[in-house]
Design a protein around this motif. Sequence first.
Motif, PDB file in Angstrom:
ATOM      1  N   TRP A 174     -25.078  -2.529 -53.306  1.00  0.00           N
ATOM      2  CA  TRP A 174     -25.532  -1.146 -53.493  1.00  0.00           C
ATOM      3  C   TRP A 174     -24.810  -0.219 -52.510  1.00  0.00           C
ATOM      4  N   ASP A 175     -24.321   0.902 -53.015  1.00  0.00           N
ATOM      5  CA  ASP A 175     -23.506   1.851 -52.233  1.00  0.00           C
ATOM      6  C   ASP A 175     -22.383   1.077 -51.524  1.00  0.00           C
ATOM      7  N   VAL A 240     -27.285   3.514 -55.223  1.00  0.00           N
ATOM      8  CA  VAL A 240     -28.708   3.394 -54.864  1.00  0.00           C
ATOM      9  C   VAL A 240     -29.563   4.379 -55.665  1.00  0.00           C
ATOM     10  N   GLU A 241     -29.113   5.664 -55.710  1.00  0.00           N
ATOM     11  CA  GLU A 241     -29.902   6.694 -56.421  1.00  0.00           C
ATOM     12  C   GLU A 241     -30.090   6.318 -57.890  1.00  0.00           C
ATOM     13  N   LEU A 270     -34.278  -1.174 -52.799  1.00  0.00           N
ATOM     14  CA  LEU A 270     -33.504   0.079 -52.762  1.00  0.00           C
ATOM     15  C   LEU A 270     -34.139   1.126 -51.851  1.00  0.00           C
ATOM     16  N   LYS A 274     -32.042   3.008 -48.969  1.00  0.00           N
ATOM     17  CA  LYS A 274     -31.696   4.424 -49.139  1.00  0.00           C
ATOM     18  C   LYS A 274     -31.622   5.134 -47.783  1.00  0.00           C
ATOM     19  N   GLU A 275     -30.559   5.880 -47.617  1.00  0.00           N
ATOM     20  CA  GLU A 275     -30.343   6.573 -46.350  1.00  0.00           C
ATOM     21  C   GLU A 275     -31.509   7.526 -46.052  1.00  0.00           C
TER      22      GLU A 275
END
Length: 309
Positions: A174-175, A240-241, A270, A274-275
């Motif tokens: 992811w990302d 991720v989004e 996720l 996520k940031e």
Amino acid sequence: MTANLRKVALVGGSGQLGPYLLKALQADPAFEVTVVSRQSSTASFPPNTSIVRVSDSYQKNEFLDVFKGQDAVVLSLNFPAEQQHHNMLVDASVEAGVKRLIPSIWSGRLDIPEVRQIFPLAASKAGLLEYVKFKEGSAPGWSYTAVVCGPFHDLCVRTNFYDMDPRSHSATIWDDGNAKFSVTTHDTIGLAVTKILRKPSETANRTVYISSFETSMNELLAAYKSATGVPEWKVTHGDVEQGIKEAQEVITSSENFMDRMQAIGRLGLLVGLKEGLGGDFVAEGLSDNELLELPRNDVTETVMKLLNV
Ligand SMILES: NC(=O)c1ccc[n+]([C@@H]2O[C@H](COP(=O)([O-])OP(=O)(O)OC[C@H]3O[C@@H](n4cnc5c(N)ncnc54)[C@H](OP(=O)(O)O)[C@@H]3O)[C@@H](O)[C@H]2O)c1
């Protein structure tokens, strides 16, 4: 004065997490443990375990009887039981004169509004925790400790919740795969419960944050490659989004139970990645690992152990 928490009732000593809580409590001579299990339960417990049976409908008067004389109550419940009975069990612990309640939380961060918005399970857990907090001060001597531990590492490896498949040697990153997040093994969660009960003053009326290690998707992939001895994996990259949107859609619209479960697991992962959502408890300065003297684990060693290689 520090309370001496010796007698512990564990409600939900079977299932995924319960046996590890029971094992740790039984291994520590400071505690005398009673497991509270449903009449219809087919769960088996180690020999010499003290077991009290309650009706499947979880009646409050039964719990009042069981909790009387207990110093601490630990709840590790399955999801429907949690929804239906958690508040009643909190009330029973207060009314029975229990000194410390460890509620059925065992989740990722609940204190960040965006986490609760994205992840329905977090919103539900936050609701349970609100009720527990509301009870603070309602009976002299009663207190609580909630445990936030991030994803269960054992479960994530055994059920592919990390999106790493050791059979097909395929993974989703992811990302950029570098975001760190906290995860905890079942054994460490069990140990943490004993340490919490041994340090009642330092852990009273708050959430403790624990982890076995902080890791990333890239580190996990390297661990899986090493554990399987296969250096070339088929890697898919995900956003991720976008992953969050897709998982939310499956949870709300799919009629397939397994698909929904997989989507809940993915959303849990996720939300930790996520940031800005604080999935790395150590980096966030929240960690209670030192206070509780918890061991640090190695990601590759634990993956190898869980994959039986
Ligand atoms: N952070 C994570 O990654 C993660 C992952 C999974 C779970 N969790 C959390 O960990 C806690 C325990 O979850 P778990 O997966 O170990 O739970 P589980 O296996 O589904 O169930 C735990 C226990 O709940 C008791 N129970 C009470 N009423 C029940 C009912 N009507 N049907 C079935 N069982 C019932 C059972 O004990 P008896 O049979 O002895 O009565 C059962 O063994 C929960 O708070 C859950 O949200 C966290």
